[in-house]
Design a protein around this motif. Sequence first.
Motif: not given
Length: 200
Positions: A145, A141, A106, A72, A155, A108, A133
Motif C-alpha cells: 500500500r 499488504l 501480493v 509483489i 491502493p 499488484a 491489491l
Amino acid sequence: MRIGILGNGQMADALGTRWRRAGHEVRTGGRSGGLREAAEFGTDAVLLALPYAAVADVVGGLGEALRGRALIDCTNPVGPGFRLLTAGGPAGAERIAAAAPDAHVVKAFNLCHVDVWRLTPPVFDGRPLAVPLCGDDPAALDVVRQLVRDLGCEPLDAGGLDRAGLVEATAALLIGLWVGEGADAQAIAPPLAHAAGQPL
C-alpha cells in the motif's frame, strides 16, 4: 525501504525508477545474473517483474532468499489471442505462492501498460490511478500500500490471494479491449453512484 527487483525489463525500470525517486533503495537483478542478490537485498519488498512463463522456476530456486519477504507479483498470465493461461485455476499469483511458500505474495501493478507507471504521477482527470491489491499477509499488504502511494496512486483492497485470479482475468479482458480492439476499456464501468445504486 529496501526493494529488490527480479527482472531488468521495462516494468522493473519504470517502477524501480519511481521508487528510487521516492527515496527507496532499489537493487535489480536479471536472469543473466543478480537475481539472488536482488532478492536478498529486498528486505522490505521484492518485485517480481519477469515474464510469467519464467516466474515459478525463478522463485522456486530462490528459496531462503525470499523467506518472509513481501513478494509483489505484477505479472500477467496472458497468451496469444489475449487468452488467460491460467483459466480454470489456480491463479498465476497462487502458483507463485506455491513455488515460494515462505514468501508473502501480493498481486499488484498488473493492470496498466508500463508507460502508465512512468507518469509522475498517474492522475487522470484529477483522479489518481487506483491499484487493486490481493494478498493474505497484513504486513506485506501494508508495505505494498505504501509503495502504491509513493507512486501517487491509491491502493484498493481486492481481497485475499484467492481473488488474484479475478485481477488477472481483468487484465486479460482489458488488454484484449485496449490492444485487440482499440477500445476505451475504462468506459465499461459507470461512476460509483450509478454502479452502486446510490441516489443521485
